[in-house]
Each structure stands twice: as structure tokens, then as C-alpha cells.
Design a protein around this motif. Sequence first.
Motif, PDB file in Angstrom:
ATOM      1  N   GLY A 107       0.815  -1.214   0.000  1.00  0.00           N
ATOM      2  CA  GLY A 107       0.000   0.000   0.000  1.00  0.00           C
ATOM      3  C   GLY A 107       0.842   1.256   0.000  1.00  0.00           C
ATOM      4  O   GLY A 107       1.504   1.595  -0.981  1.00  0.00           O
ATOM      5  N   GLY A 108       0.864   1.980   1.111  1.00  0.00           N
ATOM      6  CA  GLY A 108       1.622   3.222   1.202  1.00  0.00           C
ATOM      7  C   GLY A 108       3.111   3.028   1.004  1.00  0.00           C
ATOM      8  O   GLY A 108       3.806   3.935   0.528  1.00  0.00           O
ATOM      9  N   SER A 109       3.625   1.861   1.356  1.00  0.00           N
ATOM     10  CA  SER A 109       5.045   1.580   1.132  1.00  0.00           C
ATOM     11  C   SER A 109       5.375   1.550  -0.351  1.00  0.00           C
ATOM     12  O   SER A 109       6.515   1.833  -0.743  1.00  0.00           O
ATOM     13  N   PHE A 110       4.414   1.189  -1.157  1.00  0.00           N
ATOM     14  CA  PHE A 110       4.579   1.154  -2.608  1.00  0.00           C
ATOM     15  C   PHE A 110       4.634   2.561  -3.189  1.00  0.00           C
ATOM     16  O   PHE A 110       5.325   2.803  -4.194  1.00  0.00           O
ATOM     17  N   THR A 148     -17.960   4.468   3.520  1.00  0.00           N
ATOM     18  CA  THR A 148     -17.303   4.937   4.738  1.00  0.00           C
ATOM     19  C   THR A 148     -18.301   5.063   5.883  1.00  0.00           C
ATOM     20  O   THR A 148     -17.947   4.945   7.049  1.00  0.00           O
ATOM     21  N   ALA A 149     -19.560   5.276   5.529  1.00  0.00           N
ATOM     22  CA  ALA A 149     -20.587   5.491   6.562  1.00  0.00           C
ATOM     23  C   ALA A 149     -20.814   4.255   7.417  1.00  0.00           C
ATOM     24  O   ALA A 149     -21.134   4.356   8.599  1.00  0.00           O
ATOM     25  N   GLN A 150     -20.643   3.067   6.829  1.00  0.00           N
ATOM     26  CA  GLN A 150     -20.948   1.839   7.569  1.00  0.00           C
ATOM     27  C   GLN A 150     -19.915   0.768   7.249  1.00  0.00           C
ATOM     28  O   GLN A 150     -19.629   0.510   6.068  1.00  0.00           O
ATOM     29  N   PRO A 151     -19.313   0.124   8.257  1.00  0.00           N
ATOM     30  CA  PRO A 151     -18.326  -0.927   7.997  1.00  0.00           C
ATOM     31  C   PRO A 151     -18.945  -2.079   7.207  1.00  0.00           C
ATOM     32  O   PRO A 151     -20.122  -2.397   7.351  1.00  0.00           O
ATOM     33  N   GLY A 202      -9.271   1.701   3.622  1.00  0.00           N
ATOM     34  CA  GLY A 202      -8.585   1.414   2.370  1.00  0.00           C
ATOM     35  C   GLY A 202      -7.661   2.541   1.951  1.00  0.00           C
ATOM     36  O   GLY A 202      -6.533   2.305   1.497  1.00  0.00           O
ATOM     37  N   LEU A 203      -8.129   3.788   2.121  1.00  0.00           N
ATOM     38  CA  LEU A 203      -7.274   4.941   1.813  1.00  0.00           C
ATOM     39  C   LEU A 203      -6.071   4.995   2.742  1.00  0.00           C
ATOM     40  O   LEU A 203      -4.955   5.317   2.321  1.00  0.00           O
ATOM     41  N   GLU A 204      -6.290   4.698   4.023  1.00  0.00           N
ATOM     42  CA  GLU A 204      -5.184   4.695   4.969  1.00  0.00           C
ATOM     43  C   GLU A 204      -4.151   3.642   4.587  1.00  0.00           C
ATOM     44  O   GLU A 204      -2.938   3.861   4.685  1.00  0.00           O
ATOM     45  N   PHE A 205      -4.624   2.495   4.106  1.00  0.00           N
ATOM     46  CA  PHE A 205      -3.724   1.427   3.674  1.00  0.00           C
ATOM     47  C   PHE A 205      -2.850   1.888   2.509  1.00  0.00           C
ATOM     48  O   PHE A 205      -1.645   1.600   2.459  1.00  0.00           O
ATOM     49  N   ILE A 206      -3.443   2.633   1.563  1.00  0.00           N
ATOM     50  CA  ILE A 206      -2.705   3.068   0.379  1.00  0.00           C
ATOM     51  C   ILE A 206      -1.728   4.195   0.685  1.00  0.00           C
ATOM     52  O   ILE A 206      -0.625   4.238   0.139  1.00  0.00           O
ATOM     53  N   GLY A 234      -8.055   6.157  -9.616  1.00  0.00           N
ATOM     54  CA  GLY A 234      -7.904   4.701  -9.586  1.00  0.00           C
ATOM     55  C   GLY A 234      -7.634   4.182  -8.189  1.00  0.00           C
ATOM     56  O   GLY A 234      -8.150   3.141  -7.782  1.00  0.00           O
ATOM     57  N   GLY A 235      -6.824   4.926  -7.423  1.00  0.00           N
ATOM     58  CA  GLY A 235      -6.515   4.508  -6.065  1.00  0.00           C
ATOM     59  C   GLY A 235      -7.637   4.729  -5.078  1.00  0.00           C
ATOM     60  O   GLY A 235      -7.580   4.237  -3.940  1.00  0.00           O
ATOM     61  N   THR A 236      -8.666   5.461  -5.486  1.00  0.00           N
ATOM     62  CA  THR A 236      -9.788   5.750  -4.584  1.00  0.00           C
ATOM     63  C   THR A 236     -10.989   4.862  -4.866  1.00  0.00           C
ATOM     64  O   THR A 236     -11.976   4.922  -4.138  1.00  0.00           O
ATOM     65  N   ILE A 237     -10.918   4.031  -5.882  1.00  0.00           N
ATOM     66  CA  ILE A 237     -12.089   3.215  -6.239  1.00  0.00           C
ATOM     67  C   ILE A 237     -11.893   1.754  -5.839  1.00  0.00           C
ATOM     68  O   ILE A 237     -12.535   1.256  -4.910  1.00  0.00           O
ATOM     69  N   ALA A 238     -10.998   1.046  -6.503  1.00  0.00           N
ATOM     70  CA  ALA A 238     -10.954  -0.408  -6.375  1.00  0.00           C
ATOM     71  C   ALA A 238     -10.506  -0.881  -4.988  1.00  0.00           C
ATOM     72  O   ALA A 238     -11.208  -1.684  -4.346  1.00  0.00           O
ATOM     73  N   ILE A 239      -9.346  -0.428  -4.508  1.00  0.00           N
ATOM     74  CA  ILE A 239      -8.832  -0.931  -3.239  1.00  0.00           C
ATOM     75  C   ILE A 239      -9.701  -0.491  -2.060  1.00  0.00           C
ATOM     76  O   ILE A 239     -10.055  -1.318  -1.200  1.00  0.00           O
ATOM     77  N   PRO A 240     -10.073   0.805  -1.922  1.00  0.00           N
ATOM     78  CA  PRO A 240     -10.966   1.170  -0.813  1.00  0.00           C
ATOM     79  C   PRO A 240     -12.278   0.398  -0.832  1.00  0.00           C
ATOM     80  O   PRO A 240     -12.798   0.008   0.217  1.00  0.00           O
ATOM     81  N   ALA A 241     -12.827   0.164  -2.048  1.00  0.00           N
ATOM     82  CA  ALA A 241     -14.077  -0.604  -2.135  1.00  0.00           C
ATOM     83  C   ALA A 241     -13.862  -2.035  -1.676  1.00  0.00           C
ATOM     84  O   ALA A 241     -14.678  -2.601  -0.925  1.00  0.00           O
ATOM     85  N   ALA A 242     -12.753  -2.656  -2.102  1.00  0.00           N
ATOM     86  CA  ALA A 242     -12.480  -4.038  -1.700  1.00  0.00           C
ATOM     87  C   ALA A 242     -12.206  -4.135  -0.201  1.00  0.00           C
ATOM     88  O   ALA A 242     -12.647  -5.083   0.464  1.00  0.00           O
ATOM     89  N   VAL A 243     -11.492  -3.148   0.346  1.00  0.00           N
ATOM     90  CA  VAL A 243     -11.213  -3.146   1.777  1.00  0.00           C
ATOM     91  C   VAL A 243     -12.505  -3.008   2.575  1.00  0.00           C
ATOM     92  O   VAL A 243     -12.696  -3.675   3.604  1.00  0.00           O
ATOM     93  N   ALA A 244     -13.418  -2.135   2.109  1.00  0.00           N
ATOM     94  CA  ALA A 244     -14.678  -1.930   2.811  1.00  0.00           C
ATOM     95  C   ALA A 244     -15.493  -3.219   2.892  1.00  0.00           C
ATOM     96  O   ALA A 244     -16.198  -3.463   3.875  1.00  0.00           O
TER      97      ALA A 244
END
Length: 551
Positions: A43-46, A202-205, A215-219, A283-293
Motif C-alpha cells: 500500500g503506502g510503502s509502494f 465509509t458510513a458503515q463498515p 482502504g485509503l489509509e492502507f494506500i 484509480g486509487g480511490t475506487i478499487a482498493i478502498p471498495a475491496a477493503v470496505a
Amino acid sequence: MADASQTRDAWGSRIGLILAMAGNAVGLGNFLRFPVQAAENGGGSFMVPYFIALLLLGIPLMWVEWGIGRHGGRYGKGHVPGMLAALWRHPAAKYLGVMGMAIPIIVLIYYTYIESWSLAYAVFSISGTFQDRSPDEMASFLADYQSGGALAIGFFVVTLAINVWVISKGIEHGIERLAKIGMPVLFLFAVVLAGVVLFALTAQPGAGGATAADGLEFIYSPDFSLLGSPSVWLAAAGQIFFTLSVGMGTLSAYASYLKKDDDLLLSGLATSATNETAEVVLGGTIAIPAAVAFFGVTGAVAIAGEGAFNLGFVTMPIVFQSLPLGAFLGFMWFGLLFFAGITSSVAMATPLIAFFREEFGARREPVAWALGGLVLAAGLLHVALLDRGFLDEWDYWAGTFGLALFALVEVVLFMWVFKPENAWRELHEGADIRLPRVFKLVLTYVTPAYLGLLFLWWAVADAVPILAMEQTPNGTPYAPEDVPVVLLSRGVMVLLLVVGAVLVRVAWKRNGYDDRAGLPLVDDPALSRQAREAAEVGAPAVPPAPALEVS
């Protein structure tokens, strides 16, 4: 000989040029490959080595390709063999340029087929085909579709026909118009989807107890301990390399239609910025945050490990169908993938179209449709043999290894053979900005060294074992029954390279080019007049212009 009097294409506007260049760079990899690479590499390390590679590798290579292209355009060459012959007066130059015609055609063939999946899935989404399907059912649906039935072939033919129609209309009236429509639509869809993911998820886990914010925090939260891993740096450099479409010859082909005093530097930065906005911000705000959620960080990383297709074509439809207006959101997701794909695929055909127009005097429309026939015939091999490794071989040798090899050739020829002083002057001619002198050192030494190390690493770690058939491009052993298919796949690629070299040889003999003397400038009025007169009587090509001397 070639019809020297025919008018070369040109861009209609600067915004059209930037959108088309950005469309060339913004492709399926921005929304499919980037999230997978980011998730698999911390994620952010990348992101830390990613942005370093952007500054030292991506943007400099983009400037190099723009410079090669515009310089080649002064000699009337929109194809890479001619561009490299204009840089280096040596018989080998034109044959090195064959890679810049063969690679985009090879990639175009399988890329168009994958692009057709996004068109098909957009139709499936809006029609409600995916409603209430489980993850296993979505995975089975994708596998069935990829098996190559009539439906897959039908969407492939439709997608290819759209591509050829756009290409046949030329630079300004085809490619530029597509970019002016497709790029705004792509960004509109991406902004809407990013907003939906951020606010709705984001409103509901989700089931994994996480939200899109996690997901954003991970990236964007790096774990600096992972920066000691060479694999993270290699993955980041590779993503930058591929996302900007360098090493394919398509950026150079587009740049060849610039005027000699058109800006390269600021336009190149604008193109890079547009691409990075699409990839990182959207791109970074759609797929990974959605999958993490939906599946948590661990689950999202596991999904990414299954590949870009599973993330994009299995996971994302499940995410969107769980939301209000899910069918329309799914349509937007695959719609943006389609526009990202087609604005890239039309660029891949441009070098070969330019070659036949400039060297054989062929009309654009027949060449475009003939190319479409070639893509269809070879593409059907991918349809039939997708699960046998046919496409994987092409994607590795042309879409990965080949890009790195050709980019290395380009930067060495432009910065070392053409000479740094000439290259620096070419880049700044007509420029709206001036680069700090440190970038001359970056272009001359840092970028070639960075790219050379990257290429050598890939060659030793991947290319040699794959060539020896010790492992597939996916890292798994070759199945014995797939070996004939793999050999056929490689044989077709070699055949395309050989045919390209033969065509270049024929064109040079036909037009009387002298490799040692160089090519004639076409923007010199006297030379242009001589060329027209020679074309009318079938005389040999005009005498070459003097070489650009080092100041």
C-alpha cells in the motif's frame, strides 16, 4: 515511391493533443493493474518508490519519446524506424525501430480483446445480469465468458470495428475527437464512482469490519520498513513504466505530428499529471478502498493476489450491486474501463498506419481496415487459447520485457548517440518552460542507468527462466500439454517482427534512402518541392539535409 506530396496529419488543438496523449497513457492498467500492484506491495510503502520512479524514470522517458517523435516528424516520419534513422545515420537504426512497430501491434491484438470484455460487462451491468450473484457465481461467469463463446467473439468484433473506424478517420478527425469525448467521460465516471465509494462505503463498515477510509489509509500510510525490499522498488518502477505507455512507440508517433516550435516539456508534464490523476487520485480511490470496505485489508490483499481481472471483473460488480443504483454504477465502472482502453488501443495502431502511408503512399482507410483484419485473425487465437497461456506469453514478451528493452534503446539513442546537447536543444525548442540543468544529468545518466538496472533485473529473474520454459510468466510451471501453444505464441510474435523488418527493408530500397547520408527534412520548402517533383516522375528520393551539429 511514396507519395511525398500527401499532406501529413496534424493535431487540431493543444488540448486535443494533451487529451489524446493522456488517453494513450491512461489505460486499463490505471484502474486494474495499479490497485493490484499497490495492494500486493504494502500500500503506502509502494507509493514512495512509485513517485521517485515517476520523477526519475517516467517523466524523463516521456520527454524522450516526445523529442524523438517531433524530431522524426521534421523528416516526415510518423513511424519509429524512420524516427530512429533520423537520429542515427546507421543501417541498424531502422531495424531497431522495427520493435516500435511490432510491439504496439502485438499488444493491440490482445489488448483489444481484453478491452472488449469491459464493453461486454458494461452491457451486462446495465441490463441487470449481475444482480444478486455471489462471488463464486461472478467468478464462474467470468471463466465462462473467457472460454471464448459466440458472445465473447461478438463483443470482440464490435470493439475492434469501433477502433478501426476511429483510426480510419485520422489524427484530428478520429483520434483527437475520440479523446475529447472519451477522456472527459472517463473522468466524470471516475469522479462519481470515487465519491460513491468514499461516502457510501465509509458510513458503515462492511463484512470485514473496515470502511473505505481504511482502504485509503492502507494506500497512503507507508510502512517504511518495507522500503528495504527490492521487490517493492521494482514493482513501483514497473508500474510507472507501463502506466505512461513509454517504450511502445505510440507517444513518439503522436508527437511526430507536432510542429517544430510546439511545446514538448509543459505538454509532457500536463500529460503525466493527467495520467497520475487518473491512476493515483481516482484509480486509487475506487478499487482498493471498495475491496477493503467489503473484505477488509487482508481480504483485499488476497483478492489482489488473484490478479487484476478478478479484482475488476469479479469483486467490483459485487461491490456495486450491493449499493443503490448498482446496475448503473457497474455500467459506469466498465464504461470508464472501456474508454480507458480504447483511447490507448487506437494509439497502438498509429505507427503502422503512418508507415504504410509515408513509405508506400497508401490511403489511411484501406490500411486501417486491413490492420483490423490482422488483429481479428490473430485475436481469435487469443480467444481460443486464452486458458493455455497464449496471451500470457504476448503480455510478457511484448507488453513487459519488450517495452523495457525498447525504452532503453530509445533513451540511449536520443541522449547518447544523438548527443545530450542536441537532445536538450530539441526538447526546449518552442518550449513554454525551461528545465533546470540538473534534468540534463538525469536524462543523460540517471534515467538510462535506472532503466538498465531494471531491465537487467527482469532479464535475469524472469526472462531467462521463462525463455527456458522453467516457469510461466505467472511464476507457475508449464503444463506439458501447453508447450505447443506456447511455442506457437512465440512463433507468431517472431513472425511479426520478421515481417516488420522485411517491410522496412523494402521501403528503404523502394524510396532510395541512404542510411549513411541520412533522411531529408520535409519542412524545408526547397526540399519539399524537390520531393513532390521526384514523386511525380518516380525519381529517387531527394538529397538528405545536413545533420544537426553539436553547438
